[in-house]
Design an enzyme around this catalytic site. Structure first.
Site, short mmCIF file in Angstrom:
data_model
loop_
_atom_site.label_atom_id
_atom_site.label_comp_id
_atom_site.label_asym_id
_atom_site.label_seq_id
_atom_site.Cartn_x
_atom_site.Cartn_y
_atom_site.Cartn_z
N SER A 175 4.42 5.15 -1.57
CA SER A 175 5.30 4.15 -0.99
C SER A 175 6.46 3.90 -1.97
CB SER A 175 4.51 2.88 -0.68
OG SER A 175 5.21 2.12 0.26
N ASP A 439 3.94 8.25 9.74
CA ASP A 439 4.36 7.16 8.86
C ASP A 439 5.85 6.89 9.06
OD1 ASP A 439 4.94 5.40 6.83
OD2 ASP A 439 4.85 6.92 5.24
N HIS A 464 0.86 6.50 6.34
CA HIS A 464 1.44 6.15 5.05
C HIS A 464 0.48 6.47 3.90
CE1 HIS A 464 4.67 4.08 3.00
NE2 HIS A 464 3.89 3.16 2.49
#
Ligand SMILES: *[C@@H]1O[C@H](CO)[C@@H](O)[C@H](O)[C@H]1NC(C)=O
Ligand SMILES: *[C@@H]1O[C@H](CO)[C@@H](O)[C@H](O)[C@H]1NC(C)=O
Ligand SMILES: *[C@@H]1O[C@H](CO)[C@@H](O)[C@H](O)[C@H]1NC(C)=O
Length: 497
Positions: A175, A439, A464
């Site tokens: 991320s 994602d 993700h």
């Protein structure tokens, strides 16, 4: 970013019952966007250690310091014959010690006899550089300062253990830390040999309208047809219509905390944004292996879509309300709180003991000053309506941090970030970029290989940071193959000078 909490699950639930806080805000879940693995029963987690870190790396003459938290797992390491050092970069939530014993990187560490270290990001978790989170004190919160923290930490560890240049550091992150891992290679190539960047949004973009476009595409991709998307669209149209003609129906079905007659314009935007966020959260974490959490196993795109497409006798808004009830229940909330002022007041709290100090306020500051990333309704007006456009998010920046944080200010910050790191033209080698097709963040990441020295791995069907979680028997063959590919890059890069 779990909707439920990570490190302090129990605390969070108590707080939520009292304050009814929003779980998924600005595309960030409680605990940060990368969740944590489930933990292994019987395995003791390593203790926190503390590093004396500089407050302001932009001024060598500023000698102020603070204590930054880190964790080490040296079980696979032979200090007499030192192998590589794996550095997991902390992000927009507390660093979890569970990552020190579990996850794909631990499997790689066993393979390469690596020393595993995780450094918490300044201003998150227990790493508190300043007395509080006042806007004035947040001056030292930026990706640039975080990268400089990492550089300072690496140098200090090299000195402490007398590692020579043969001992290679490899950065890992998922991320926002996925972006940091790549940027660390860009800015400090002499300190970091290679990086595995998972689900990192490399491009700062204020109006991130592509986010909900990927959400919608993922509903299509996972179900194989248009039916689910059509139902979501119908549900939102019905909700908008009822809100004009008979709001009591929506109040009851969606279990809202206060009647719409008492709602301000911003409350309504917040309501629409909240019900769309249910889908954002669903897609972003679809079927990942993060938590032993009951929801993560049973509430998936396919289960929600089959709920929406079955029972043709029921109106769509009612079925969407059922999904909303599941989300409320799973996050231990008794009603849907869309109160804008309450949200803003929570985010204005500058105390380290406030609920938003878990990361909500800090991440919001980073979006307002560096990244934008606002998941607006502008891209999928057809499906989610057009009730939460960009100005709703800019308004939040201004309401929380001050009127100076206007549209021009936020745009200038994002432009500055892209100039500093190059956006998708980033010039860093020995970086593997990993993304999943379901994602939404992949829309701002490197999903095709532009340079053989910086390969992109785009995994069909995963969410993700899926590649970072501990391998599971249920992983798709594509996910398994991606983890193998990552391992082979690590192996080949470690053999390079
Ligand atoms: C390192 O991770 C392994 C694998 O989970 C675990 O067995 C070991 O206890 C960990 N060591 C430390 C020092 O945390
Ligand atoms: C900030 O949060 C703390 C902890 O929840 C609370 O005690 C305090 O009253 C809050 N401050 C304001 C100004 O709301
Ligand atoms: C795999 O999925 C099945 C069905 O959802 C579930 O019953 C099983 O526990 C899962 N296995 C693992 C190892 O997660």
């Amino acid at each position: 970013m779990p909707r439920s909490f990570s490190v302090v699950v129990i605390c969070f639930q108590l707080i939520v019952l009292v304050q009814g806080a929003k779980r998924f805000h600005l595309g960030r879940s409680k605990g940060g966007n990368l969740g944590e693995p489930a933990g292994i029963s019987g395995v003791k987690l390593p203790p926190a250690q503390w590093f004396i870190q500089k407050l302001d790396h932009s001024r060598p003459t500023d000698t102020r310091t603070w204590k930054q938290r880190y964790f080490v797992n040296d079980s696979f390491y032979d200090f007499n014959n030192p192998g590589p050092i794996f550095l997991m970069i902390g992000g927009e939530g507390p660093a979890s010690a569970k990552w020190m014993v579990q996850g794909a990187w631990i499997e790689y560490a066993k393979q390469f006899n690596a020393l595993c270290i995780q450094l918490e990001h300044r201003y998150y978790g227990e790493s508190h550089p300043t007395m509080d989170l006042s806007t004035k004190n947040l001056l030292y919160l930026s990706s640039h300062q975080a990268l400089a923290d990492l550089a300072n930490f690496i140098s200090a560890m090299n000195d402490k253990y007398k590692f020579n240049r043969e001992v290679k550091w490899i950065a890992f992150g998922g991320s926002y830390p996925g972006s940091l891992a790549a940027w660390l290679r860009l800015k400090y190539p002499h300190l970091v040999h290679a990086a595995i960047s998972s689900s990192g949004p490399l491009l700062a973009k204020v109006n991130f309208m592509e986010y909900f476009q990927v959400v919608v595409n993922s509903l299509r991709e996972k179900t194989g047809d248009e039916d689910c998307v059509t139902r979501v669209k119908l549900a939102h149209q019905q909700i908008e219509t009822f809100l004009k003609t008979d709001p009591a129906i929506i109040e009851k079905e969606f279990k809202v905390c206060k009647p719409f007659s008492k709602a301000s314009e911003n409350d309504m935007k917040n309501f629409y944004s909240s019900i769309a966020d249910d889908f954002a959260d669903l897609v972003q974490y679809n079927e990942d292996n993060r938590i032993s959490d009951k929801r993560r196993k049973t509430t998936t795109i396919n289960s929600v879509c089959s709920m929406l497409t079955q029972h043709p006798e029921k109106p769509e808004y009612q079925k969407l309300a059922e999904f909303n009830s599941i989300v409320l229940e799973e996050s231990d909330e008794t009603c849907l709180d869309y109160d804008y002022s309450k949200l803003i007041n929570g985010l204005r709290n500058v105390s380290w003991s406030s609920e938003q100090a878990e990361g909500g306020r800090q991440w919001m500051y980073q979006t307002c000053t560096e990244f934008g990333f606002y998941q607006t309704s502008s891209g999928e007006v057809e499906v989610f309506g057009n009730q939460f456009p960009l100005d709703f998010f800019i308004q939040q920046c201004q309401d929380v941090f001050g009127t100076k944080f206007n549209a021009e200010f936020v745009s200038a910050g994002a432009e500055w970030t892209n100039r500093a790191y190059g956006g998708l033209d980033i010039a860093a080698g020995r970086v593997a970029y990993v993304h999943g097709s379901v994602d939404p963040w992949h829309a701002l990441g490197m999903t095709t290989t532009q340079d053989n020295d910086a390969p992109a791995i785009f995994i069909e069907g995963t969410a993700h940071c899926a590649n970072m979680y501990p391998p599971s028997a249920n992983d798709s063959t594509k996910l398994v193959a991606a983890r193998v590919e990552i391992q082979s890059y690590i192996g080949s890069w470690l053999n390079l000078p």
